[in-house]
Enzyme design. Structure first.
Site, PDB file in Angstrom:
ATOM      1  N   LYS A  49       0.812  -1.219   0.000  1.00 30.54           N
ATOM      2  CA  LYS A  49       0.000   0.000   0.000  1.00 30.54           C
ATOM      3  C   LYS A  49       0.848   1.273   0.000  1.00 30.54           C
ATOM      4  O   LYS A  49       0.672   2.156  -0.852  1.00 30.54           O
ATOM      5  CB  LYS A  49      -0.869  -0.083   1.253  1.00 30.54           C
ATOM      6  CG  LYS A  49      -1.635   1.092   1.626  1.00 30.54           C
ATOM      7  CD  LYS A  49      -2.513   0.723   2.814  1.00 30.54           C
ATOM      8  CE  LYS A  49      -1.698   0.481   4.079  1.00 30.54           C
ATOM      9  NZ  LYS A  49      -1.382   1.743   4.768  1.00 30.54           N
ATOM     10  N   THR A  50       1.758   1.341   0.940  1.00 29.56           N
ATOM     11  CA  THR A  50       2.603   2.530   1.039  1.00 29.56           C
ATOM     12  C   THR A  50       3.466   2.674  -0.202  1.00 29.56           C
ATOM     13  O   THR A  50       3.676   3.766  -0.723  1.00 29.56           O
ATOM     14  CB  THR A  50       3.513   2.443   2.276  1.00 29.56           C
ATOM     15  OG1 THR A  50       2.717   2.106   3.389  1.00 29.56           O
ATOM     16  CG2 THR A  50       4.203   3.760   2.530  1.00 29.56           C
ATOM     17  N   ASP A 234      -3.864   8.198   2.795  1.00 26.71           N
ATOM     18  CA  ASP A 234      -3.503   6.875   3.297  1.00 26.71           C
ATOM     19  C   ASP A 234      -4.542   6.446   4.340  1.00 26.71           C
ATOM     20  O   ASP A 234      -5.165   7.286   4.970  1.00 26.71           O
ATOM     21  CB  ASP A 234      -2.122   6.978   3.959  1.00 26.71           C
ATOM     22  CG  ASP A 234      -1.530   5.620   4.241  1.00 26.71           C
ATOM     23  OD1 ASP A 234      -2.062   4.623   3.724  1.00 26.71           O
ATOM     24  OD2 ASP A 234      -0.527   5.559   4.976  1.00 26.71           O
ATOM     25  N   GLU A 235      -4.734   5.155   4.521  1.00 31.83           N
ATOM     26  CA  GLU A 235      -5.668   4.647   5.544  1.00 31.83           C
ATOM     27  C   GLU A 235      -7.035   5.307   5.436  1.00 31.83           C
ATOM     28  O   GLU A 235      -7.606   5.761   6.438  1.00 31.83           O
ATOM     29  CB  GLU A 235      -5.103   4.890   6.947  1.00 31.83           C
ATOM     30  CG  GLU A 235      -3.694   4.418   7.173  1.00 31.83           C
ATOM     31  CD  GLU A 235      -3.588   2.923   7.439  1.00 31.83           C
ATOM     32  OE1 GLU A 235      -4.563   2.193   7.158  1.00 31.83           O
ATOM     33  OE2 GLU A 235      -2.523   2.485   7.910  1.00 31.83           O
ATOM     34  N   GLN A 265      -9.224  -3.318   7.834  1.00 29.58           N
ATOM     35  CA  GLN A 265      -8.315  -2.757   8.837  1.00 29.58           C
ATOM     36  C   GLN A 265      -8.875  -1.497   9.479  1.00 29.58           C
ATOM     37  O   GLN A 265      -8.130  -0.673  10.021  1.00 29.58           O
ATOM     38  CB  GLN A 265      -6.952  -2.470   8.211  1.00 29.58           C
ATOM     39  CG  GLN A 265      -6.214  -3.734   7.820  1.00 29.58           C
ATOM     40  CD  GLN A 265      -4.797  -3.466   7.385  1.00 29.58           C
ATOM     41  OE1 GLN A 265      -3.955  -3.069   8.177  1.00 29.58           O
ATOM     42  NE2 GLN A 265      -4.518  -3.665   6.111  1.00 29.58           N
ATOM     43  N   ARG A 622       0.676  -8.549  10.965  1.00 28.25           N
ATOM     44  CA  ARG A 622       1.942  -7.845  11.203  1.00 28.25           C
ATOM     45  C   ARG A 622       3.114  -8.803  11.056  1.00 28.25           C
ATOM     46  O   ARG A 622       4.251  -8.385  10.878  1.00 28.25           O
ATOM     47  CB  ARG A 622       2.005  -7.228  12.606  1.00 28.25           C
ATOM     48  CG  ARG A 622       1.012  -6.143  12.927  1.00 28.25           C
ATOM     49  CD  ARG A 622       0.921  -5.101  11.885  1.00 28.25           C
ATOM     50  NE  ARG A 622      -0.151  -5.411  10.949  1.00 28.25           N
ATOM     51  CZ  ARG A 622      -0.327  -4.802   9.783  1.00 28.25           C
ATOM     52  NH1 ARG A 622       0.499  -3.860   9.406  1.00 28.25           N
ATOM     53  NH2 ARG A 622      -1.308  -5.135   8.978  1.00 28.25           N
TER      54      ARG A 622
END
Length: 737
Positions: A49-50, A234-235, A265, A622
């Site tokens: 994603k980033t 983002d997010e 998420q 994670r």
DNA sequence: AGTATAGGTTTTTTT
DNA sequence: AACCTATACT
């Protein structure tokens, strides 16, 4: 232009294109290069994603020829913002200073500073954090003669923040006939008035004001709409109503907005985040393109499978099929600890052997649901001499001694900051008691002026006792004196001045032996932090702000992480919430117990339970290579012993992904395995705490405690079915398992 | 006015 | 167990 130069440019251009996309998979590449203006990227955990965000920005700049100046990138945490800026700089090999990257709160703050007047704020407005807000509310309630038992300050705070998250001001509220509602509303109104008068802005207010600023000032709005040709978020699943409204205003007309999110998420519903914004986006930006990133590059097969299986129990998902090309890897290890100490012991033992095998500290994380759980692990790590770092908890700028010093600094820049006034009026003690402060409050309320002004008035009119009057006068003198002395000093000298001249240093050094030294050290550290404070990063629009004001804002907005230890190689301890966006080779997900995770408050609410499940999903994903999950049969919580049941999330992990671990013999076996052998448990000393036993009537259980000896010896057992029982060992006929 | 002690309350998660 | 508040004591 000659054909050769054209060719050369083309080649250079092509090289840039190749460099940017060669490392991306198809979906990622599509997201980065799409000509669409409005883009919604649904990115599963660990799907890059980033990376996509960073490359998209690089694409805009290098290939589309966009100026950095016209890009706005929004994140939720300072950490994420910092990381994104760093990665863009790495990729482009240029400073990204000109680019606006920041958190919603940080950017809102920046806008408000640049346009304080249009936002109807004083130039000296100060940002207050959650605890400042709570104090303010407590004071407000006292002023309104409301009983704290009937109007719990936390609940009031919750109400106010909730309204602000929805973009609702007191004047917009409809209270109806409900007396309770009416009263809440009254408090909200009074709170707004008080903030206004004191020049204080809370977190919710930052966002709300920034939205109103754009909404009510067409010229300001037009300016930023012109300027930010590309907006990236983002997010996105964590945006609340106001944040989304703000984004919409900003992108109105051009509709150039690139958002990245994952509905699975979404873990900030409790502070107003609206996953629904993902759906709204599709309505509001009709020409949008949706791109799904479903290949996970982070975790092994077992870990991913477990994560998918857990989150599959939720309803109303957008649906994503995360897959990985990696091998299954090691199964997830499950450890059933006897109690929380045993759990910590186990985890630290595992970390030890990881380190012995050459693993790095930084690759290890212990993740828990609530901050209170960190203690056990800290203690164990400490005795094992393993370096660690705890995120969250009480942060540097939230410590009492630091807040005291900051309150003085605030008073220096803004005399009318009532919250700070209250904090320091008698800290260190200078003979101004509750009675005197009460009188001042009364005057302030009657006259509608700040506490500072009220104090001066009181002294002037001499309506207080001589003693109180003198003390107040010398306090006023102190502040004025500090202001004068500080005028030409460097920031850190100002801070040093305050720390020393106010007597805070002496005051805190006299506190209970062990704490005192630490507090003094922290105050020195504050001076040091001021010295290291980076003015070079002065952002445009903030030039008018004094260094001191910038420092104070920094302290509120970025309460935490001194980046000093970032470089130190250590084990990371943090809550699941703060772990979002991070990854570790070895992850311990601890405290998987009903009532803890999922948390007690979520047990009777399907919506919140689903959020807990997403949190679990975040936790599992994670882990890159190894994941340990654990729970304790008994746990000391809030000073009480509790015997929780294993978390439902454990049952939701497919059994083929898990192996149960026994520490003692290092025997591992599948969770579902039936008992293989059993031997009668006779005399005392034959068993130990945490031992698994079975009883003819009660079934399986774990020994929690023992009492007495010989014939009288009793054991407490937590049975899976029957719950907790005390049994006489002599008669119980227990079998070891 | 300031300090000590006792008793009651509390806890999710973060900008 | 830690924190805050109310009360009593110096």
């Amino acid at each position: 232009m000659s054909s050769e130069t054209t060719l050369a440019t083309n080649v250079a251009h092509n090289n840039a294109v190749t460099a940017l996309i060669s490392t991306l998979n198809d979906a990622q590449c599509q997201a980065v290069t799409t000509p669409a203006h409005s883009v919604l990227v649904l990115a599963g955990a660990g799907s890059g994603k980033t990376r996509v965000l960073v490359h998209r920005i690089a694409w805009q700049i290098q290939v589309m020829g966009t100026s950095m100046h016209s890009i706005l990138a929004v994140t939720f945490t300072n950490k994420a913002a910092k990381e994104m800026r760093g990665r863009i700089e790495d990729l482009l090999q240029v400073s990204a200073r000109a680019m606006w990257i920041g958190t919603f709160h940080g950017l809102a703050h920046r806008l408000l500073r640049s346009h304080a007047k249009q936002a109807n704020l004083p130039d000296t407005f100060q940002v207050m954090d959650t605890s400042d807000q709570l104090r303010l509310i407590k004071r407000l309630l006292a002023g309104l003669n409301l009983d704290e038992d009937k109007w719990p300050p936390r609940q009031v705070q919750w109400y106010i923040n909730g309204q602000k998250d929805e973009g609702i001001r007191a004047k917009h509220c409809v209270a109806g006939y409900d007396l309770y509602q009416q009263n809440q509303l009254k408090i909200y109104q009074a709170y707004e008035a008080l903030c206004e008068r004191s020049g204080l802005v809370d977190f919710g207010e930052l966002l709300l004001r920034a939205h109103e600023l754009l909404r009510d000032n067409p010229d300001v709005l037009a300016f930023y709409q012109q300027r930010f040709r590309h907006v990236l978020v983002d997010e996105f699943q964590d945006t609340n109503t106001v944040q989304y409204a703000w984004l919409r205003l900003l992108t109105q007309g051009r509709d150039d907005i690139f958002v990245v999110g994952d509905d699975d998420q979404s873990i900030y519903g409790w502070r107003g985040a609206k996953v629904e914004n993902i759906f709204s986006f599709q309505k509001h930006y009709p020409d949008h393109q949706i791109i799904k990133l479903e290949q996970n590059y982070r975790s092994t097969g077992f870990i991913l499978k477990a994560a998918n299986a857990v989150v599959a129990n939720n309803e109303g998902r957008m649906g994503k099929a995360l897959w990985t090309a990696s091998a299954d890897g090691d199964p997830i290890a499950l450890y059933a600890a006897f109690n929380e100490q045993d759990e910590a012991y186990f985890v630290v033992e595992r970390i030890r052997s990881w380190l012995k095998d050459g693993g790095k500290h930084n690759d290890v994380a212990i993740l828990y649901r609530s901050n209170a759980q960190s203690r056990q692990f800290e203690e164990r790590l400490m005795t094992a001499a393993i370096p660690y770092r705890v995120y969250g908890g009480l942060r540097f700028f939230e410590r009492a001694e630091i807040k005291n010093a900051l309150a003085y600094l605030r008073m220096v820049t803004n005399r009318h900051d009532d919250a700070s006034f209250e904090r320091i009026i008698n800290t260190p003690t200078r003979g101004i008691g509750a009675k005197t402060v009460d009188d001042i409050r009364q005057v302030a309320r009657d006259q509608g002026i700040s506490l500072w002004a009220a104090m001066l008035l009181c002294v002037e009119q001499g309506q207080l006792s001589a003693r109180a009057s003198n003390a107040l006068a010398s306090f006023a003198q102190l502040i004025k004196h500090l202001d004068q002395l500080a005028e030409d000093l460097e920031l850190f000298e100002k801070v040093q001045l305050v720390v020393e001249k106010t007597g805070l240093l002496d005051f805190h050094s006299k506190e209970k032996a062990d704490k005192g030294d630490e507090k003094v050290e922290n105050l020195h550290e504050l001076v040091n932090a001021a010295r290291l404070f980076d003015f070079d990063s002065t952002l445009e629009g903030m030039e008018n702000l004094s260094e001191l004001d910038m420092f104070l804002a920094y302290a509120s907005l970025e309460a935490g992480d001194m980046q000093a230890d970032d470089f130190e190689d250590c084990v990371q301890l943090m809550t699941l919430h703060s772990a979002k966006g991070l990854e570790f080779k070895l992850v311990f997900l601890v405290g998987l117990e009903e009532g803890l995770f999922p948390s007690q408050q979520s047990l009777d609410d399907a919506g919140r339970l689903q959020e807990e499940r997403r949190l679990c999903y975040v936790g599992i994903t994670r882990a890159m290579q190894y994941l340990y999950v654990s729970y304790a049969e008994s746990r000391r919580l809030y000073g009480r012993e509790s015997y929780p049941r294993p978390s439902r999330f454990l049952r939701e992990i497919p059994s083929e992904c898990v192996q149960e671990v026994r520490l003692r013999a290092e025997v591992s076996r599948p969770v579902t395995a039936v008992k293989t052998y059993s031997a009668p448990l006779q005399a005392q000393g034959q068993y130990c705490l945490g031992q698994r036993v079975s009883h003819i009537k009660f079934g399986e259980g774990v020994i929690l405690q023992t009492e007495g000896a010989g014939e009288q010896e009793r054991v407490q057992i937590n049975f899976k079915q029957a719950g907790i029982k005390w049994l006489m060992l002599a008669y119980a006929k227990l079998n070891a398992m």
